[in-house]
Design a protein around this motif. Structure first.
Motif, PDB file in Angstrom:
ATOM      1  N   TRP A 148       0.812  -1.214   0.000  1.00 39.59           N
ATOM      2  CA  TRP A 148       0.000   0.000   0.000  1.00 39.59           C
ATOM      3  C   TRP A 148       0.847   1.266   0.000  1.00 39.59           C
ATOM      4  N   ALA A 178      -2.708  -1.872   6.700  1.00 42.01           N
ATOM      5  CA  ALA A 178      -1.744  -1.022   6.000  1.00 42.01           C
ATOM      6  C   ALA A 178      -0.320  -1.191   6.524  1.00 42.01           C
ATOM      7  N   THR A 201      -0.419   5.246  -4.378  1.00 46.22           N
ATOM      8  CA  THR A 201      -1.859   5.477  -4.447  1.00 46.22           C
ATOM      9  C   THR A 201      -2.545   4.745  -5.594  1.00 46.22           C
ATOM     10  N   ARG A 235      -6.858   7.412   0.325  1.00 50.59           N
ATOM     11  CA  ARG A 235      -7.375   6.082   0.012  1.00 50.59           C
ATOM     12  C   ARG A 235      -8.816   5.864   0.482  1.00 50.59           C
ATOM     13  N   ASP A 290      -2.717   1.159  -4.928  1.00 49.32           N
ATOM     14  CA  ASP A 290      -3.581   0.909  -3.775  1.00 49.32           C
ATOM     15  C   ASP A 290      -5.036   0.859  -4.202  1.00 49.32           C
TER      16      ASP A 290
END
Length: 104
Positions: free
Chosen positions: A5, A32, A8, A46, A11
């Motif tokens: 993660w 995470a 971005t 996120r 993710d």
């Protein structure tokens, strides 16, 4: 998903893929792995994808002692349906769940 993660775009795609793989009824929890330091904004980016994919808990975005960061993220998560969870100290989990599920 822990250390994966970090970026971005990846993710967001991983959250989408996880929901697709689990199906509509699956419970999705994302750990995470404390990778955001104390950076609330980096973690908060996120939240839209986590909400869209009905993530039940976003766990340990920060270290256990980062209570200010946890509170900041929990406030940003209000109304998204995403619970923010920490592990240490144990009281943090209950406190954050109450904050992130508060009206707002």
């Amino acid at each position: 998903m822990g250390s994966l993660w970090r970026f971005t775009r990846g993710d967001l795609a991983q959250a989408d893929a996880a929901r697709e793989g689990l199906g509509e009824e699956g419970v999705l929890l994302i750990d995470a792995g404390q990778i955001f330091g104390d950076d609330v904004e980096r973690a908060a980016v996120r939240l839209e994808a986590l909400s869209r994919n009905r993530v039940t808990f976003f766990e340990e975005p920060f270290g256990g002692a980062s209570l200010v960061a946890y509170r900041g993220l929990a406030e940003k998560a209000r109304g998204t349906g995403v619970g923010i969870a920490g592990v240490k100290p144990r009281i943090t989990v209950k406190w954050l769940n109450i904050l992130s599920n508060s009206a707002g």
